[in-house]
Design a protein around this motif. Structure first.
Motif, PDB file in Angstrom:
ATOM      1  N   ALA A  58       0.826  -1.215   0.000  1.00 33.79           N
ATOM      2  CA  ALA A  58       0.000   0.000   0.000  1.00 33.79           C
ATOM      3  C   ALA A  58       0.856   1.259   0.000  1.00 33.79           C
ATOM      4  CB  ALA A  58      -0.931  -0.008   1.203  1.00 33.79           C
ATOM      5  N   LEU A  59       2.037   1.186   0.597  1.00 36.84           N
ATOM      6  CA  LEU A  59       2.945   2.330   0.579  1.00 36.84           C
ATOM      7  C   LEU A  59       3.582   2.525  -0.796  1.00 36.84           C
ATOM      8  CD1 LEU A  59       4.692   1.682   4.004  1.00 36.84           C
ATOM      9  CD2 LEU A  59       3.414   3.768   3.431  1.00 36.84           C
ATOM     10  N   LEU A  60       3.907   1.434  -1.448  1.00 35.46           N
ATOM     11  CA  LEU A  60       4.673   1.494  -2.685  1.00 35.46           C
ATOM     12  C   LEU A  60       3.824   1.676  -3.933  1.00 35.46           C
ATOM     13  CD1 LEU A  60       7.142  -1.415  -1.891  1.00 35.46           C
ATOM     14  CD2 LEU A  60       7.773   0.994  -2.144  1.00 35.46           C
ATOM     15  N   ARG A  61       2.637   1.068  -3.947  1.00 34.30           N
ATOM     16  CA  ARG A  61       1.864   1.021  -5.183  1.00 34.30           C
ATOM     17  C   ARG A  61       0.555   1.802  -5.065  1.00 34.30           C
ATOM     18  NH1 ARG A  61       3.370  -4.615  -4.839  1.00 34.30           N
ATOM     19  NH2 ARG A  61       1.229  -5.220  -4.383  1.00 34.30           N
ATOM     20  N   ASP A  62       0.092   2.287  -6.196  1.00 32.71           N
ATOM     21  CA  ASP A  62      -1.200   2.972  -6.234  1.00 32.71           C
ATOM     22  C   ASP A  62      -2.333   1.948  -6.242  1.00 32.71           C
ATOM     23  OD1 ASP A  62       0.157   5.391  -6.344  1.00 32.71           O
ATOM     24  OD2 ASP A  62       0.101   5.481  -8.545  1.00 32.71           O
ATOM     25  N   GLY A  63      -3.547   2.435  -6.046  1.00 27.30           N
ATOM     26  CA  GLY A  63      -4.715   1.560  -6.114  1.00 27.30           C
ATOM     27  C   GLY A  63      -5.234   1.087  -4.775  1.00 27.30           C
ATOM     28  N   HIS A  64      -4.622   1.547  -3.674  1.00 23.46           N
ATOM     29  CA  HIS A  64      -5.061   1.097  -2.346  1.00 23.46           C
ATOM     30  C   HIS A  64      -5.739   2.206  -1.532  1.00 23.46           C
ATOM     31  CE1 HIS A  64      -2.908  -2.661  -2.953  1.00 23.46           C
ATOM     32  NE2 HIS A  64      -1.861  -1.957  -3.367  1.00 23.46           N
ATOM     33  N   HIS A  65      -5.835   3.389  -2.111  1.00 25.07           N
ATOM     34  CA  HIS A  65      -6.444   4.515  -1.391  1.00 25.07           C
ATOM     35  C   HIS A  65      -7.901   4.210  -1.032  1.00 25.07           C
ATOM     36  CE1 HIS A  65      -7.876   8.369  -0.205  1.00 25.07           C
ATOM     37  NE2 HIS A  65      -8.533   8.606  -1.338  1.00 25.07           N
ATOM     38  N   GLY A  66      -8.240   4.506   0.219  1.00 25.54           N
ATOM     39  CA  GLY A  66      -9.610   4.324   0.669  1.00 25.54           C
ATOM     40  C   GLY A  66      -9.978   2.897   1.009  1.00 25.54           C
ATOM     41  N   ARG A  67      -8.978   2.026   1.115  1.00 25.29           N
ATOM     42  CA  ARG A  67      -9.245   0.621   1.413  1.00 25.29           C
ATOM     43  C   ARG A  67      -8.872   0.292   2.852  1.00 25.29           C
ATOM     44  NH1 ARG A  67      -9.483  -2.458  -3.274  1.00 25.29           N
ATOM     45  NH2 ARG A  67     -10.342  -4.066  -1.877  1.00 25.29           N
ATOM     46  N   ALA A  68      -9.667  -0.579   3.463  1.00 28.91           N
ATOM     47  CA  ALA A  68      -9.356  -1.125   4.784  1.00 28.91           C
ATOM     48  C   ALA A  68      -9.241  -2.637   4.622  1.00 28.91           C
ATOM     49  CB  ALA A  68     -10.447  -0.775   5.800  1.00 28.91           C
ATOM     50  N   TYR A  69      -8.038  -3.153   4.806  1.00 25.95           N
ATOM     51  CA  TYR A  69      -7.771  -4.564   4.550  1.00 25.95           C
ATOM     52  C   TYR A  69      -7.793  -5.365   5.855  1.00 25.95           C
ATOM     53  CZ  TYR A  69      -6.222  -3.173  -0.128  1.00 25.95           C
ATOM     54  OH  TYR A  69      -6.162  -2.678  -1.406  1.00 25.95           O
ATOM     55  N   ASP A  70      -8.791  -6.230   5.977  1.00 21.72           N
ATOM     56  CA  ASP A  70      -8.825  -7.167   7.100  1.00 21.72           C
ATOM     57  C   ASP A  70      -7.921  -8.345   6.757  1.00 21.72           C
ATOM     58  OD1 ASP A  70     -10.888  -6.137   9.039  1.00 21.72           O
ATOM     59  OD2 ASP A  70     -12.071  -6.144   7.194  1.00 21.72           O
ATOM     60  N   LEU A  71      -7.066  -8.722   7.705  1.00 20.40           N
ATOM     61  CA  LEU A  71      -6.083  -9.775   7.445  1.00 20.40           C
ATOM     62  C   LEU A  71      -6.187 -10.878   8.490  1.00 20.40           C
ATOM     63  CD1 LEU A  71      -2.897  -7.686   6.587  1.00 20.40           C
ATOM     64  CD2 LEU A  71      -4.624  -8.601   5.039  1.00 20.40           C
ATOM     65  N   ASN A  72      -6.294 -12.083   7.998  1.00 14.87           N
ATOM     66  CA  ASN A  72      -6.281 -13.277   8.845  1.00 14.87           C
ATOM     67  C   ASN A  72      -5.328 -14.289   8.231  1.00 14.87           C
ATOM     68  OD1 ASN A  72      -8.746 -12.762  10.745  1.00 14.87           O
ATOM     69  ND2 ASN A  72      -9.445 -12.241   8.688  1.00 14.87           N
ATOM     70  N   GLY A  73      -5.095 -15.375   8.968  1.00 18.18           N
ATOM     71  CA  GLY A  73      -4.307 -16.450   8.414  1.00 18.18           C
ATOM     72  C   GLY A  73      -5.135 -17.267   7.442  1.00 18.18           C
ATOM     73  N   PRO A  74      -4.506 -18.159   6.676  1.00 19.21           N
ATOM     74  CA  PRO A  74      -5.205 -18.909   5.635  1.00 19.21           C
ATOM     75  C   PRO A  74      -5.931 -20.158   6.125  1.00 19.21           C
ATOM     76  CG  PRO A  74      -2.888 -19.468   5.582  1.00 19.21           C
ATOM     77  CD  PRO A  74      -3.038 -18.389   6.637  1.00 19.21           C
ATOM     78  N   GLU A  75      -5.828 -20.464   7.427  1.00 17.24           N
ATOM     79  CA  GLU A  75      -6.418 -21.709   7.914  1.00 17.24           C
ATOM     80  C   GLU A  75      -7.037 -21.511   9.290  1.00 17.24           C
ATOM     81  OE1 GLU A  75      -3.321 -24.596   8.610  1.00 17.24           O
ATOM     82  OE2 GLU A  75      -1.991 -23.070   9.437  1.00 17.24           O
ATOM     83  N   LEU A  76      -8.133 -22.239   9.505  1.00 19.10           N
ATOM     84  CA  LEU A  76      -8.760 -22.288  10.823  1.00 19.10           C
ATOM     85  C   LEU A  76      -8.059 -23.398  11.596  1.00 19.10           C
ATOM     86  CD1 LEU A  76     -11.158 -21.041  12.421  1.00 19.10           C
ATOM     87  CD2 LEU A  76     -12.526 -22.985  11.642  1.00 19.10           C
ATOM     88  N   ILE A  77      -7.326 -23.036  12.649  1.00 22.58           N
ATOM     89  CA  ILE A  77      -6.495 -24.012  13.354  1.00 22.58           C
ATOM     90  C   ILE A  77      -6.737 -23.909  14.862  1.00 22.58           C
ATOM     91  CG2 ILE A  77      -4.536 -22.391  13.303  1.00 22.58           C
ATOM     92  CD1 ILE A  77      -2.677 -24.857  13.271  1.00 22.58           C
ATOM     93  N   SER A  78      -6.934 -25.065  15.498  1.00 21.40           N
ATOM     94  CA  SER A  78      -7.180 -25.089  16.938  1.00 21.40           C
ATOM     95  C   SER A  78      -5.883 -24.822  17.693  1.00 21.40           C
ATOM     96  CB  SER A  78      -7.751 -26.440  17.366  1.00 21.40           C
ATOM     97  OG  SER A  78      -6.753 -27.457  17.274  1.00 21.40           O
TER      98      SER A  78
END
Length: 295
Positions: A171-191
């Protein structure tokens, strides 16, 4: 173009610095203790404290883009000062708790400050950090090869700190992310039980899972000190995100499998998010008995 990284010695900030350097960006790393900070060659290290905005004047000079570590109390003053200095883009380290409506006092004020500045902004909202396992379980794994855990079957999708940093850097380096809120999780549901198994596999020795009550776990964490003590009541379900009293049993009642796939770093980076097993391998040296310094 100069990019200022605040909180640059933090667990995400230092990785943002590394990724920006790898991309060939001109990076300025801000820290309260520049003499003891260690960064890749070519990084300009400067003093500054977000809690004391007057200290930021030198750090902001000539900066076009800024990675902003969240300090709610001074967020508006910091953003106003950055705008006057010529900053045109902010990327905020925020929290998935904002998306869920639980965070109104810590990350949300920082988000609002940058949104209302009229400049470009992107929010990076991670959920639970995989790093929490290092802070909570690391001491007992290193000393006893045991994990004291009250909710072994509870599952979640914790996120690797490198995935967070890579999204922020993009988001710092490239355009196209203005006004976005990115929710981030891991790729797996793990106990948590399977998290213990992944750690044992990574460090090459058996780690016993000791199932305790929430009250027993809280006592252990309070004695442990540091992150575990500071966050024991929230992480064990004795209080809500806002600090209100809660029932630990509510943690076991939450079934995340009903939510379906959760967003990961792949939507921004194009690369699948890192698994918990990968994280355990990355931190194996930090979890072994002969290593007590966090790399």
């Amino acid at each position: 173009m100069t990019i200022l990284v605040t909180g640059a010695t933090g667990h995400v900030g230092r990785l943002v610095v590394e990724r920006l350097v790898e991309a060939g960006a001109r990076v300025r790393a801000m820290t309260r203790a520049p003499r003891s900070a260690r960064f890749p060659a070519g990084v300009e290290v400067v003093h500054g404290d977000l809690a004391e905005p007057p200290t930021l004047a030198g750090a902001l000079a000539g900066v076009d883009r800024m990675y902003l570590f969240p300090v709610a109390q001074t967020a508006r003053e910091v953003v106003d000062q950055a705008k006057r200095a010529g900053v045109r883009r902010f990327v905020v380290l925020s929290s998935g708790a904002v998306t869920g409506g639980f965070d109104t006092d810590f990350h949300l004020p920082v988000e609002r400050a940058v949104e209302e500045s009229g400049l470009e902004w992107t929010h990076v909202r991670p959920g639970e950090f995989m790093l929490n396992r290092l802070w909570l379980w690391g001491p007992s794994i290193r000393s006893e090869s045991v994990v004291h855990e009250p909710f072994p079957e509870v599952s979640w999708c914790p996120v690797h700190e490198r995935d967070i940093a890579e999204v922020a850097a993009a988001a710092l380096l490239r355009d196209g992310h203005h006004g976005r809120a990115y929710d981030l999780n891991g790729p797996e549901l793990i106990s948590r039980r399977d998290q213990v198994r992944a750690i044992a596999s990574a460090i090459g020795r058996y780690v016993r899972l000791d199932v305790v009550t929430p009250a027993q776990a809280r006592e252990i964490y309070l004695k442990q000190g540091g992150f575990a003590a500071d966050n024991a009541d929230f992480l064990l379900g004795f209080e809500t995100y806002s600090g209100d009293e809660a029932d630990p049993e509510s943690i076991e009642e939450l079934d995340l499998a009903t939510l379906g796939p959760l967003p990961t770093a792949e939507q921004v980076t194009g690369r699948p998010g890192r698994s918990f097993a990968q994280w355990a391998r990355d931190h194996a040296v930090d979890l072994r008995a002969d290593h007590h310094r966090i790399a």
